[in-house]
Write an enzyme that holds these catalytic residues in place. Structure first.
Site, mmCIF file in Angstrom:
data_model
loop_
_atom_site.group_PDB
_atom_site.id
_atom_site.type_symbol
_atom_site.label_atom_id
_atom_site.label_comp_id
_atom_site.label_asym_id
_atom_site.label_seq_id
_atom_site.Cartn_x
_atom_site.Cartn_y
_atom_site.Cartn_z
ATOM 1 C CD GLU A 1 0.062 -6.515 10.756
ATOM 2 O OE1 GLU A 1 -0.724 -7.687 10.962
ATOM 3 O OE2 GLU A 1 -0.327 -5.391 10.427
ATOM 4 C CG ASP B 1 -7.885 -2.006 -22.692
ATOM 5 O OD1 ASP B 1 -7.103 -2.470 -22.325
ATOM 6 O OD2 ASP B 1 -9.008 -2.742 -23.052
ATOM 7 N NE ARG C 1 -6.830 -7.364 -20.729
ATOM 8 C CZ ARG C 1 -6.999 -6.210 -21.681
ATOM 9 N NH1 ARG C 1 -6.372 -5.034 -21.728
ATOM 10 N NH2 ARG C 1 -8.233 -6.244 -22.535
ATOM 11 N N PRO D 1 0.845 -1.214 0.259
ATOM 12 C CG PRO D 1 -0.768 -1.716 1.574
ATOM 13 C CD PRO D 1 0.638 -2.009 0.944
#
Ligand code: 4FV
Length: 244
Positions: free
Chosen positions: A101, A154, A139, A74
């Site tokens: 964690e 896209d 992709r 994150p």
């Protein structure tokens, strides 16, 4: 890896993935990969040694290669299509997935070349984030996407509006009428120039309504500038009352 784009990419010889178990890079008989956090607090932290050893064993295969070592966490920079295109130009990348964690900070400071986040929420492990990266990159590999889906069309695709990352235009398929909801006439007109203009306007309109920050600071061509001018003038009509 056994389905869809990643399976096709591997079958097309465009991509191969190797998984490395951190426990194979431990030296104690309990094959310990985690430990309690210094300074106390809940949960466990991934130890640095197994991660350093695993990545160094990969680097050892091709000394001198400047190998991107990417942590999924994150704390990373947000994964976006330009980053995917950047990664798709690399011949090899290492994706390091956290658990518990997270990883000892010395992995980020002393081993990683980059840190990526797939979004501001917390997963239980980095594997799903790594799978997202692999899917997006696969992709873009030549010959991986069948013509049933194309990266060109896209959202955020460079192709759609060069230099501009906009949301997709509305897609419709048969039946032309469903529960009283009709497909916009222009799409049934066969007038490809009109269809092109309609799609461009709709992509801009959707972006302007849902993700205006994507349009910020963009130099738009006259055609698009006109569309946005009209949008600013036009009172916002709820979806249901709009037709065509
Ligand atoms: C994540 C994300 C993410 C944090 C603790 C794994 C988890 C656990 N990774 N984008 N969002 N990772 O939530 O990439 O170790």
């Amino acid at each position: 890896m056994a389905h869809g784009v990643l399976k096709r990419a591997a079958a097309a010889g465009q991509l191969s993935v190797r998984l490395h178990d951190l426990r194979d890079f431990t030296e104690d008989r309990h094959r310990t990969v985690d430990d309690r956090p210094f300074g106390g607090g809940p949960g466990m932290v991934l130890k640095p040694e197994p991660i350093f050893r695993a990545v160094e064993s990969i680097k050892f295969e091709q000394p001198g290669e400047d190998l991107p070592v990417i942590l999924l966490s994150p704390q990373g920079r947000l994964l976006r299509q330009p980053v995917v295109e950047e990664l798709s130009r690399q011949s090899r990348i290492v994706l390091v997935c956290g658990r518990y964690e997270g990883m000892d900070e010395r992995v980020a400071d002393g081993l990683a070349t980059d840190e990526l986040s797939i979004g501001d929420y917390v997963l239980s492990g980095g594997e799903i984030a790594a799978a997202v990266v692999m899917e997006c990159v696969a992709r873009l590999m030549p010959g991986v996407l069948g013509n049933e889906d194309s990266a060109v069309q896209d959202s955020f695709g460079e192709e759609k509006m060069p230099g501009r990352r906009v949301l997709d235009w509305p897609h419709y398929t048969r039946p032309a009428e469903f529960r009283g909801m009709r497909v916009p006439d222009v799409l049934l007109s066969g007038d490809h120039e009109e269809i092109r203009r309609w799609r461009r306007r709709k992509a801009l309109e959707k972006t302007w309504r849902k993700r205006p920050e994507l349009l910020a600071g963009l130099t738009l061509e006259e055609e698009d500038r006109q569309v946005l001018e009209d949008l600013k003038q036009a009172p916002y009509l709820p979806v249901s009352s709009r037709q065509g």
